[in-house]
Motif scaffolding. Structure first.
Motif, PDB file in Angstrom:
ATOM      1  N   GLY A  89       0.814  -1.204   0.000  1.00 40.01           N
ATOM      2  CA  GLY A  89       0.000   0.000   0.000  1.00 40.01           C
ATOM      3  C   GLY A  89       0.850   1.256   0.000  1.00 40.01           C
ATOM      4  O   GLY A  89       1.956   1.283   0.555  1.00 40.01           O
ATOM      5  N   VAL A  90       0.332   2.301  -0.613  1.00 37.52           N
ATOM      6  CA  VAL A  90       1.065   3.560  -0.768  1.00 37.52           C
ATOM      7  C   VAL A  90       0.508   4.599   0.198  1.00 37.52           C
ATOM      8  O   VAL A  90      -0.713   4.735   0.343  1.00 37.52           O
ATOM      9  N   TYR A  91       1.415   5.340   0.844  1.00 35.97           N
ATOM     10  CA  TYR A  91       1.072   6.501   1.661  1.00 35.97           C
ATOM     11  C   TYR A  91       1.460   7.743   0.873  1.00 35.97           C
ATOM     12  O   TYR A  91       2.571   7.828   0.354  1.00 35.97           O
ATOM     13  N   ASP A  92       0.561   8.707   0.790  1.00 36.47           N
ATOM     14  CA  ASP A  92       0.851   9.970   0.105  1.00 36.47           C
ATOM     15  C   ASP A  92       1.100  11.069   1.136  1.00 36.47           C
ATOM     16  O   ASP A  92       0.306  11.241   2.065  1.00 36.47           O
ATOM     17  N   LEU A  93       2.177  11.799   0.940  1.00 39.32           N
ATOM     18  CA  LEU A  93       2.480  12.960   1.777  1.00 39.32           C
ATOM     19  C   LEU A  93       2.117  14.224   1.021  1.00 39.32           C
ATOM     20  O   LEU A  93       2.549  14.426  -0.123  1.00 39.32           O
ATOM     21  N   LEU A  94       1.317  15.081   1.660  1.00 35.46           N
ATOM     22  CA  LEU A  94       1.001  16.398   1.114  1.00 35.46           C
ATOM     23  C   LEU A  94       1.489  17.451   2.097  1.00 35.46           C
ATOM     24  O   LEU A  94       1.291  17.319   3.318  1.00 35.46           O
ATOM     25  N   VAL A  95       2.145  18.473   1.589  1.00 38.86           N
ATOM     26  CA  VAL A  95       2.592  19.611   2.404  1.00 38.86           C
ATOM     27  C   VAL A  95       1.917  20.858   1.852  1.00 38.86           C
ATOM     28  O   VAL A  95       2.070  21.188   0.670  1.00 38.86           O
ATOM     29  N   ASP A  96       1.141  21.506   2.719  1.00 43.81           N
ATOM     30  CA  ASP A  96       0.355  22.682   2.308  1.00 43.81           C
ATOM     31  C   ASP A  96      -0.471  22.380   1.056  1.00 43.81           C
ATOM     32  O   ASP A  96      -0.576  23.204   0.134  1.00 43.81           O
ATOM     33  N   GLY A  97      -1.031  21.173   1.031  1.00 45.42           N
ATOM     34  CA  GLY A  97      -1.933  20.780  -0.033  1.00 45.42           C
ATOM     35  C   GLY A  97      -1.288  20.289  -1.301  1.00 45.42           C
ATOM     36  O   GLY A  97      -1.992  19.912  -2.241  1.00 45.42           O
ATOM     37  N   ARG A  98       0.043  20.235  -1.350  1.00 47.21           N
ATOM     38  CA  ARG A  98       0.732  19.814  -2.568  1.00 47.21           C
ATOM     39  C   ARG A  98       1.470  18.493  -2.341  1.00 47.21           C
ATOM     40  O   ARG A  98       2.048  18.281  -1.270  1.00 47.21           O
ATOM     41  N   ALA A 100       4.163  15.824  -1.842  1.00 49.38           N
ATOM     42  CA  ALA A 100       5.548  16.036  -1.398  1.00 49.38           C
ATOM     43  C   ALA A 100       6.295  14.731  -1.154  1.00 49.38           C
ATOM     44  O   ALA A 100       7.444  14.764  -0.722  1.00 49.38           O
ATOM     45  N   GLY A 101       5.675  13.602  -1.439  1.00 48.42           N
ATOM     46  CA  GLY A 101       6.370  12.339  -1.247  1.00 48.42           C
ATOM     47  C   GLY A 101       5.421  11.174  -1.144  1.00 48.42           C
ATOM     48  O   GLY A 101       4.209  11.342  -0.959  1.00 48.42           O
ATOM     49  N   GLN A 102       5.975   9.987  -1.312  1.00 51.35           N
ATOM     50  CA  GLN A 102       5.218   8.747  -1.161  1.00 51.35           C
ATOM     51  C   GLN A 102       6.089   7.728  -0.455  1.00 51.35           C
ATOM     52  O   GLN A 102       7.324   7.821  -0.457  1.00 51.35           O
ATOM     53  N   GLY A 103       5.451   6.740   0.146  1.00 45.82           N
ATOM     54  CA  GLY A 103       6.186   5.673   0.801  1.00 45.82           C
ATOM     55  C   GLY A 103       5.282   4.488   1.055  1.00 45.82           C
ATOM     56  O   GLY A 103       4.067   4.556   0.845  1.00 45.82           O
ATOM     57  N   SER A 104       5.880   3.392   1.503  1.00 42.06           N
ATOM     58  CA  SER A 104       5.143   2.190   1.857  1.00 42.06           C
ATOM     59  C   SER A 104       5.724   1.620   3.130  1.00 42.06           C
ATOM     60  O   SER A 104       6.837   1.977   3.540  1.00 42.06           O
ATOM     61  N   VAL A 105       4.972   0.757   3.771  1.00 39.94           N
ATOM     62  CA  VAL A 105       5.412   0.087   4.997  1.00 39.94           C
ATOM     63  C   VAL A 105       5.510  -1.399   4.716  1.00 39.94           C
ATOM     64  O   VAL A 105       4.526  -2.026   4.307  1.00 39.94           O
ATOM     65  N   ARG A 106       6.676  -1.955   4.930  1.00 40.07           N
ATOM     66  CA  ARG A 106       6.866  -3.386   4.738  1.00 40.07           C
ATOM     67  C   ARG A 106       6.413  -4.134   5.984  1.00 40.07           C
ATOM     68  O   ARG A 106       6.185  -3.564   7.029  1.00 40.07           O
ATOM     69  N   GLY A 107       6.345  -5.450   5.829  1.00 35.38           N
ATOM     70  CA  GLY A 107       5.914  -6.258   6.971  1.00 35.38           C
ATOM     71  C   GLY A 107       4.415  -6.206   7.130  1.00 35.38           C
ATOM     72  O   GLY A 107       3.660  -6.000   6.182  1.00 35.38           O
ATOM     73  N   GLY A 108       3.968  -6.410   8.355  1.00 33.53           N
ATOM     74  CA  GLY A 108       2.555  -6.378   8.639  1.00 33.53           C
ATOM     75  C   GLY A 108       1.892  -7.743   8.511  1.00 33.53           C
ATOM     76  O   GLY A 108       2.520  -8.763   8.206  1.00 33.53           O
ATOM     77  N   ASN A 109       0.598  -7.758   8.779  1.00 33.54           N
ATOM     78  CA  ASN A 109      -0.185  -8.975   8.657  1.00 33.54           C
ATOM     79  C   ASN A 109      -0.423  -9.301   7.177  1.00 33.54           C
ATOM     80  O   ASN A 109      -0.380  -8.421   6.325  1.00 33.54           O
ATOM     81  N   VAL A 110      -0.731 -10.555   6.903  1.00 30.56           N
ATOM     82  CA  VAL A 110      -1.067 -10.980   5.541  1.00 30.56           C
ATOM     83  C   VAL A 110      -2.382 -11.746   5.582  1.00 30.56           C
ATOM     84  O   VAL A 110      -2.534 -12.700   6.354  1.00 30.56           O
TER      85      VAL A 110
END
Length: 406
Positions: A89-98, A100-110
């Motif tokens: 899954g992708v996380y979106d970062l917005l700074v002041d509405g624009r 500014a980056g993306q990331g994901s988290v490894r691991g977790g339940n399956v």
């Protein structure tokens, strides 16, 4: 998990979370829900439980001076037997509405799902960490949009400077309900699902109750919409009723009336837009149910097929064409007494010509580019003047199809 004492841990509380209707305290942290606990208690369907706990449209919103942010989460990832692995899954970062980056988290339940039998297996996994660095060294509004298709328990938030809750935006709140397409299935990221794209273009706050496989005119969903404060409401009805072969035409009309009646109990004059299904060749004239295409699955591809018979329309089975005709009729009927009720034919968002250009990869769900197209078209038809969601005092639109420019 970062234990560096120079980092500041901020408690995860409701004033940092937007887009959720409920926050459940778990052994790990907070689990956002898009249906309240009382509604979840009224249905034991595992598909609904999975969909409403996937935080489509849910985001952390805060105002730090921090240049680095860490978020510990416990995701639950899905794996379909025989199909290629799904990306994280992708996380979106917005700074002041624009952006500014993306990331994901490894691991977790399956959660492993056998599409042929419906059997599931849950395997627990570890908490992971999302990290964003290089943020501007000034006070700013930060939004972290959680993965729209990955159940996400919020465990800890850390920054290298203190965090304050963001002030209320003052923007209008748009409450939307729909199927997996509204949920964001196959969109590239949480801020690029079609409802998120439309909300960004229109400058409104989104509460997305798109529930994959679960837009079924459930009374508890109608009551959740009724009880949620909102300035604008839309309901996208039809595809899941055909997918599940849930009801016949005789039940469909009264169920739509009852659903809208309930929403109107809490929002008597709120602009309310009924949206019919987008084009889907599988079910335009063929009833459900929708089933996995096992031949494609054996080849490592996920596709669907319609298992109904077109001749069954005579006995009241629903197709998308039947659903659109009935929804348009119902809205026209109700609009005589409800001037703030409107109708939008979903084929104005994605029609037969779009399908030729941007076919649905699995026969059912739009891809990333199509999500953006649908969002842009919805913003134009609903939010731009003279649409029913245009800013300012709403004008009566008396049930006319928004796609009809005549």
């Amino acid at each position: 998990m970062n234990t560096d004492p120079r980092w500041i841990t901020t408690p995860l509380t409701a004033d940092l979370v937007r887009g959720a209707l409920d926050l459940e305290r778990t052994a790990h942290g907070l689990l956002p829900h898009r249906l309240p606990a009382w509604a979840r208690a009224q249905c034991a369907d595992p598909q609904l439980a999975l969909a409403e706990a996937q935080p489509s449209g849910v985001r952390l919103v805060f105002r730090p001076r921090a240049t680095a942010v860490e978020l510990d989460t416990l995701p639950t990832k899905r794996l379909y037997t025989g199909a290629p692995p799904r990306p994280d899954g992708v996380y979106d970062l917005l700074v002041d509405g624009r952006p500014a980056g993306q990331g994901s988290v490894r691991g977790g339940n399956v959660l492993t799902v056998d599409m042929a039998t419906g059997a599931t297996e849950h395997r627990p996994g570890p908490v992971g960490t999302l990290r964003f660095t290089g943020l501007p060294d000034r006070a700013k509004d930060v939004e972290i949009w959680l993965p729209h298709n990955e159940t996400t328990e919020l465990v800890a938030l850390r920054t290298d400077a203190p965090v304050q809750p963001a002030a209320a935006s003052g923007r209008r709140v748009w409450l939307h309900h729909g199927s997996s397409i509204s949920h964001g299935s196959d969109a590239a990221s949480p801020s690029t699902t079609w409802p998120a794209r439309a909300a960004a273009l229109a400058g409104v706050e989104l509460i997305n109750l798109g529930l994959g496989g679960s837009a079924l005119l459930d009374p508890f969903t109608a009551r959740a919409l009724r009880d949620t404060p909102a300035d604008l409401i839309s309901v996208k009805i039809g595809i899941n009723l055909v997918n599940t072969d849930l009801m016949r035409l005789r039940a469909f009309g009264p169920a739509v009336h009852g659903f809208l009646d309930t929403v109107r109990e809490g929002h008597p004059t709120t602009p309310l837009l009924v949206v019919s299904p987008i084009h889907c060749a599988l079910h335009e004239d063929t009833p459900g149910p929708t089933v996995p295409d096992l031949t494609a699955l054996a080849a490592g591809r996920l596709r669907f097929r319609a298992a109904g018979d077109p001749a069954e329309r005579a006995s009241g089975k629903l197709t998308l064409a039947v659903v659109r005709e009935e929804l348009a009729r119902i809205v026209r009927q109700r609009a005589a007494e409800d001037p703030y009720l409107g109708y939008l034919d979903g084929r104005a968002l994605y029609g037969e010509a779009d399908a030729a250009e941007l076919p649905l990869p699995d026969g059912l769900h739009p891809d990333a580019a199509t999500h953006l197209r649908i969002g842009e078209r919805f913003a134009d038809l609903a939010f731009a003047a003279p649409g029913p969601f245009a800013d300012g005092v709403p004008a009566a639109h008396s049930g006319k199809d928004l796609a009809d420019k005549s």
